[in-house]
Design a protein around this motif. Structure first.
Motif, PDB file in Angstrom:
ATOM      1  N   VAL A 248       0.845  -1.188   0.000  1.00 52.00           N
ATOM      2  CA  VAL A 248       0.000   0.000   0.000  1.00 52.00           C
ATOM      3  C   VAL A 248       0.882   1.242   0.000  1.00 52.00           C
ATOM      4  O   VAL A 248       2.053   1.199   0.372  1.00 52.00           O
ATOM      5  CB  VAL A 248      -0.935   0.030   1.233  1.00 52.00           C
ATOM      6  N   ARG A 249       0.295   2.351  -0.387  1.00 53.09           N
ATOM      7  CA  ARG A 249       0.983   3.631  -0.271  1.00 53.09           C
ATOM      8  C   ARG A 249       0.062   4.594   0.482  1.00 53.09           C
ATOM      9  O   ARG A 249      -1.160   4.580   0.305  1.00 53.09           O
ATOM     10  CB  ARG A 249       1.359   4.193  -1.642  1.00 53.09           C
ATOM     11  N   MET A 250       0.681   5.394   1.328  1.00 52.69           N
ATOM     12  CA  MET A 250      -0.087   6.341   2.120  1.00 52.69           C
ATOM     13  C   MET A 250      -0.397   7.579   1.289  1.00 52.69           C
ATOM     14  O   MET A 250       0.461   8.101   0.585  1.00 52.69           O
ATOM     15  CB  MET A 250       0.670   6.732   3.386  1.00 52.69           C
ATOM     16  N   VAL A 251      -1.646   8.030   1.402  1.00 54.50           N
ATOM     17  CA  VAL A 251      -2.098   9.246   0.740  1.00 54.50           C
ATOM     18  C   VAL A 251      -2.506  10.221   1.834  1.00 54.50           C
ATOM     19  O   VAL A 251      -3.334   9.893   2.680  1.00 54.50           O
ATOM     20  CB  VAL A 251      -3.282   8.962  -0.206  1.00 54.50           C
ATOM     21  N   GLY A 252      -1.943  11.399   1.853  1.00 54.33           N
ATOM     22  CA  GLY A 252      -2.277  12.360   2.891  1.00 54.33           C
ATOM     23  C   GLY A 252      -1.416  12.174   4.117  1.00 54.33           C
ATOM     24  O   GLY A 252      -0.450  11.394   4.128  1.00 54.33           O
ATOM     25  N   HIS A 253      -1.765  12.867   5.197  1.00 53.64           N
ATOM     26  CA  HIS A 253      -0.950  12.866   6.408  1.00 53.64           C
ATOM     27  C   HIS A 253      -1.856  13.003   7.624  1.00 53.64           C
ATOM     28  O   HIS A 253      -2.838  13.749   7.612  1.00 53.64           O
ATOM     29  CB  HIS A 253       0.061  14.013   6.365  1.00 53.64           C
ATOM     30  N   HIS A 254      -1.504  12.249   8.665  1.00 47.47           N
ATOM     31  CA  HIS A 254      -2.214  12.273   9.939  1.00 47.47           C
ATOM     32  C   HIS A 254      -3.727  12.166   9.736  1.00 47.47           C
ATOM     33  O   HIS A 254      -4.196  11.182   9.164  1.00 47.47           O
ATOM     34  CB  HIS A 254      -1.812  13.503  10.742  1.00 47.47           C
ATOM     35  N   GLY A 255      -4.512  13.134  10.157  1.00 43.19           N
ATOM     36  CA  GLY A 255      -5.963  12.996  10.115  1.00 43.19           C
ATOM     37  C   GLY A 255      -6.545  12.845   8.727  1.00 43.19           C
ATOM     38  O   GLY A 255      -7.704  12.462   8.576  1.00 43.19           O
ATOM     39  N   GLU A 256      -5.758  13.146   7.699  1.00 43.59           N
ATOM     40  CA  GLU A 256      -6.217  12.979   6.321  1.00 43.59           C
ATOM     41  C   GLU A 256      -5.618  11.733   5.680  1.00 43.59           C
ATOM     42  O   GLU A 256      -5.668  11.568   4.462  1.00 43.59           O
ATOM     43  CB  GLU A 256      -5.849  14.224   5.504  1.00 43.59           C
ATOM     44  N   MET A 257      -5.046  10.843   6.486  1.00 47.23           N
ATOM     45  CA  MET A 257      -4.392   9.658   5.950  1.00 47.23           C
ATOM     46  C   MET A 257      -5.398   8.723   5.298  1.00 47.23           C
ATOM     47  O   MET A 257      -6.505   8.520   5.804  1.00 47.23           O
ATOM     48  CB  MET A 257      -3.656   8.887   7.058  1.00 47.23           C
ATOM     49  N   ALA A 258      -4.980   8.144   4.182  1.00 43.38           N
ATOM     50  CA  ALA A 258      -5.708   7.057   3.538  1.00 43.38           C
ATOM     51  C   ALA A 258      -4.675   6.230   2.786  1.00 43.38           C
ATOM     52  O   ALA A 258      -3.512   6.631   2.649  1.00 43.38           O
ATOM     53  CB  ALA A 258      -6.783   7.590   2.594  1.00 43.38           C
ATOM     54  N   TRP A 259      -5.091   5.041   2.332  1.00 45.32           N
ATOM     55  CA  TRP A 259      -4.146   4.127   1.702  1.00 45.32           C
ATOM     56  C   TRP A 259      -4.714   3.634   0.379  1.00 45.32           C
ATOM     57  O   TRP A 259      -5.919   3.391   0.253  1.00 45.32           O
ATOM     58  CB  TRP A 259      -3.853   2.944   2.631  1.00 45.32           C
ATOM     59  N   ALA A 260      -3.810   3.485  -0.588  1.00 42.76           N
ATOM     60  CA  ALA A 260      -4.195   3.003  -1.907  1.00 42.76           C
ATOM     61  C   ALA A 260      -3.250   1.880  -2.312  1.00 42.76           C
ATOM     62  O   ALA A 260      -2.120   1.794  -1.832  1.00 42.76           O
ATOM     63  CB  ALA A 260      -4.145   4.142  -2.930  1.00 42.76           C
ATOM     64  N   GLY A 261      -3.724   1.029  -3.182  1.00 42.40           N
ATOM     65  CA  GLY A 261      -2.894  -0.074  -3.636  1.00 42.40           C
ATOM     66  C   GLY A 261      -3.606  -1.402  -3.484  1.00 42.40           C
ATOM     67  O   GLY A 261      -4.728  -1.483  -2.973  1.00 42.40           O
ATOM     68  N   PRO A 262      -2.937  -2.483  -3.890  1.00 41.07           N
ATOM     69  CA  PRO A 262      -3.609  -3.792  -3.914  1.00 41.07           C
ATOM     70  C   PRO A 262      -3.955  -4.345  -2.540  1.00 41.07           C
ATOM     71  O   PRO A 262      -4.814  -5.210  -2.435  1.00 41.07           O
ATOM     72  CB  PRO A 262      -2.588  -4.688  -4.624  1.00 41.07           C
ATOM     73  N   LYS A 263      -3.298  -3.864  -1.479  1.00 39.58           N
ATOM     74  CA  LYS A 263      -3.610  -4.362  -0.141  1.00 39.58           C
ATOM     75  C   LYS A 263      -4.069  -3.236   0.777  1.00 39.58           C
ATOM     76  O   LYS A 263      -3.845  -3.263   1.986  1.00 39.58           O
ATOM     77  CB  LYS A 263      -2.403  -5.086   0.456  1.00 39.58           C
TER      78      LYS A 263
END
Length: 647
Positions: A357-372
């Motif tokens: 996965v890769r992290m999108v955003g930071h702290h309270g805006e964190m989300a993750w994208a990718g196959p897992k």
């Protein structure tokens, strides 16, 4: 969909008549054994209750005994969107044929054999991404017979593959249990120093040792044993390679100041440095109750990786009241840490976090994208370990034993019992003794949950018993437990035994819960972007928000008692852990909790739609503490929140 709770046959000693602990329960009386029995040949079912094996080909007994010529050379299993089931549930295939999974769901799924080869590796194990299809490799090598399979990511999904004819040679192998259980060294001093360092550890019975990140050079780390109320200082020295990054250590279940709680982003231990953690082992100025804690890494967005590599150990707190109970002690008091790992051919650990996965955003805006990315972020190993070893054995006498059970796996739950059906007498949780012992067929433990049980082996001299995990019947609580053989008990001769099964226990006093709820925590799945878009980013949420270490989501006043509501709005079971205080379970789905949840707790199972209410008094310390899911990928991917205790 909210599932019906498993109705487990349990007896609270002192309240109703219990079964004699020396008399085995018939296998047919245990929930969940029907599915297992269908997967077993008679010979294997007598020796082990979890594994799949080739079935008898007697035409009068086998409903799938059609000729090999009638079985198709190719077959397909389908998972429909939102179905959480394999269709068909039973599929026939000619030997050497091709099996395909078509996954219309929005979730990834695996097709994983319950049965394993001689090394403990599943006979087939293929992950199929959402919206794709894949051939289940390994099936073409199977010998004739019936093979149970399940989804590792959603273990309540089960099916059976019937292979007819062919000349395949791959067949189920029972674990050989050919390496002894290792009981970690016990450290009893008030000043303890543990180095976090790489070491090679014996995990698999043959081949090279496995390189691990360890506490003190072993996996698990040394078991720290301390008297209640005696201040304990543990110094952790970071000798891991610089690429490991900063670490932090959380003593799970203990009550201590926030700066010693293993904060996920502050108070870190950097490479080449050390940090001393203070554990007074008190609550409200009084000695803490007898407890079974464990210590582990708690670094934000690295907790799953660091625990996978080996940063886990156990911690026992002893009190005077327990010593008067005549419980099994010494060599008959055995702490057992259950975990799972996957290995390469050279016995090195796999890296399930690479290219994930890769992290999108930071702290309270964190989300993750990718196959897992969530909800497909489950770390599940192929081999289930006990105290760091695959399928170990322990030589025991035909006496009573105290087993302290800890589930240290990242994701998997286990429904733990003995293969001959004799009961487990649960006397405590990880946080203290229960008011009364509870006689149980099986003990369901999710990640971070612990149970203190007594097993009575009188009458089993000369037998080899298996401590195993068998899921509950479909649709019942615990149907998502992982099927596994955990370890073997090689029972020797009868021996003198002064231990007793107490009818009452010196359980810690529970706080009186207020009638009103001070805070509701809702655990769910959220994201940014359209569900089917490739740029979709997701996160596990608490009250629809991802973790932000700077954001305070609740403030509780020191010295007060609060009642909290924990609610699961997602389609997946979670295990919610609260730091800092001594918590009790008030209600589970509006009803009094079951007998085994009537002591102190720190981690609760929350099935989809479930609501649990808990209460605690905020004592001694002010500052930040955490509430989070203890499925470690979920914690890393947003399902954590901060609350502060204030004056």
């Amino acid at each position: 969909m909210h599932r019906q709770h498993r109705v487990e046959r349990s007896t609270v000693l002192g309240m109703s008549n219990g079964r004699g602990s020396g008399h085995p329960v018939q296998m047919s009386s245990r929930p969940g054994t029907l599915w297992v029995a269908l997967c077993l040949s008679l010979a294997l079912s007598l020796s082990l209750s979890f594994a799949a094996a080739p079935s008898s080909r007697s035409p009068g007994a086998d409903p799938f005994a059609a000729s090999a010529a009638s079985a198709p050379g190719a077959a397909t299993i389908v998972v429909d969107r939102g179905s959480a089931s394999f269709s068909p549930g039973t599929v026939a295939l000619a030997g050497g044929g091709t099996l395909t999974l078509v996954n219309f769901d929005i979730l990834d799924h695996t097709v994983t054999s319950v049965a394993t080869d001689a090394e403990g590796t599943p006979l087939f194990d293929v992950r199929v991404a959402a919206g794709t299809s894949a051939t289940i490799t390994g099936v073409e090598e199977l010998g004739e017979g019936s093979y149970a399979f399940f989804c590792k990511l959603h273990p309540q999904m089960r099916g059976t593959l019937v292979v007819q004819g062919g000349d395949g040679t791959a067949t189920p192998q029972l674990p050989s249990f050919d390496q002894p259980l290792v009981v970690p060294d016990r450290v009893r001093g008030a000043e303890v120093t543990l180095q976090m360092r790489e070491a090679r550890v014996r995990m698999l019975p043959t081949g090279p040792r496995t390189r691990m990140w360890t506490y003190g050079g072993s996996y698990p780390g040394p078991t720290i044993v301390r008297p209640a109320g005696e201040k304990t200082r543990v110094r952790f020295v970071h000798r891991l390679p610089p690429r490991a990054g900063a670490m932090t250590v959380h003593l799970h279940g203990d009550h201590h100041a926030p700066e010693h709680d293993g904060q996920p982003t502050t108070e870190l231990v950097r490479p080449g440095q050390s940090r001393t953690y203070d554990y007074p082992l008190t609550f409200g100025g009084l000695p803490a109750p007898s407890s079974f804690f464990f210590y582990h890494d708690h670094r934000m967005d690295r907790t799953a990786r660091n625990n996978w590599r080996g940063l886990q150990g156990m911690f026992l707190v002893e009190d005077a009241a327990e010593s008067r109970l005549r419980l099994p002690a010494g060599r008959r008091d055995v702490p057992l840490m259950i975990s799972d790992r996957s290995f390469r051919r050279d016995n090195s650990l796999t890296n399930p976090f690479a290219n994930g996965v890769r992290m999108v955003g930071h702290h309270g805006e964190m989300a993750w994208a990718g196959p897992k990315a969530p909800p497909d972020d489950a770390t599940v190993g192929t081999h289930v370990l006990v105290n760091g070893r695959y399928a170990p054995y322990l030589r025991v006498s035909a006496t009573r034993y105290r087993l302290r059970l800890l589930n240290a796996s990242h994701f998997s739950a286990y429904s733990i019992g003995l293969s001959d059906g004799r009961p487990l007498v649960q006397i405590g949780t990880g946080n203290g003794l229960l008011p009364r012992p509870v006689v149980r067929d099986r003990v369901l433990l999710g990640p971070a949950q612990r149970a203190d049980v007594i097993v009575d082996l009188h009458g089993a001299a000369g037998q080899d018993l298996v401590l195993d995990s068998v899921p509950a019947a479909p649709g019942q609580s615990g149907d998502d437990a992982r099927p596994a053989a955990l370890m073997q008990l090689r029972v020797g001769a009868e021996a003198p035994d002064r231990s007793l099964l107490p009818a009452r226990l010196p359980s810690p006093e529970l706080v009186r819960a207020p009638t009103g709820v001070s805070k509701t925590w809702t655990f769910g799945l959220d994201g940014h972007g359209h569900r089917d878009h490739e740029d979709r980013a997701t996160f596990w949420s608490v009250n629809h928000r991802a973790f932000d270490p700077e954001r305070v989501d609740h403030r509780a006043r020191l010295g007060t008692v609060e009642r909290w509501r924990l609610r699961n709005s997602s389609d997946m079971t979670h295990y919610i852990h609260i730091h800092g205080e001594q918590w009790r379970t008030v209600l589970r789905d509006g009803k009094r909790p079951p007998p085994w949840e009537r002591g102190l707790e720190d981690t609760w199972r929350l099935e989809p739609g479930e609501v649990v209410e808990v209460a605690a008094r905020f004592e001694d310390y002010t500052g930040p503490f955490m509430i989070h899911c203890h499925m470690l990928d979920h914690e890393d991917h947003g399902m954590m929140a901060r609350f502060d205790v204030v004056r």
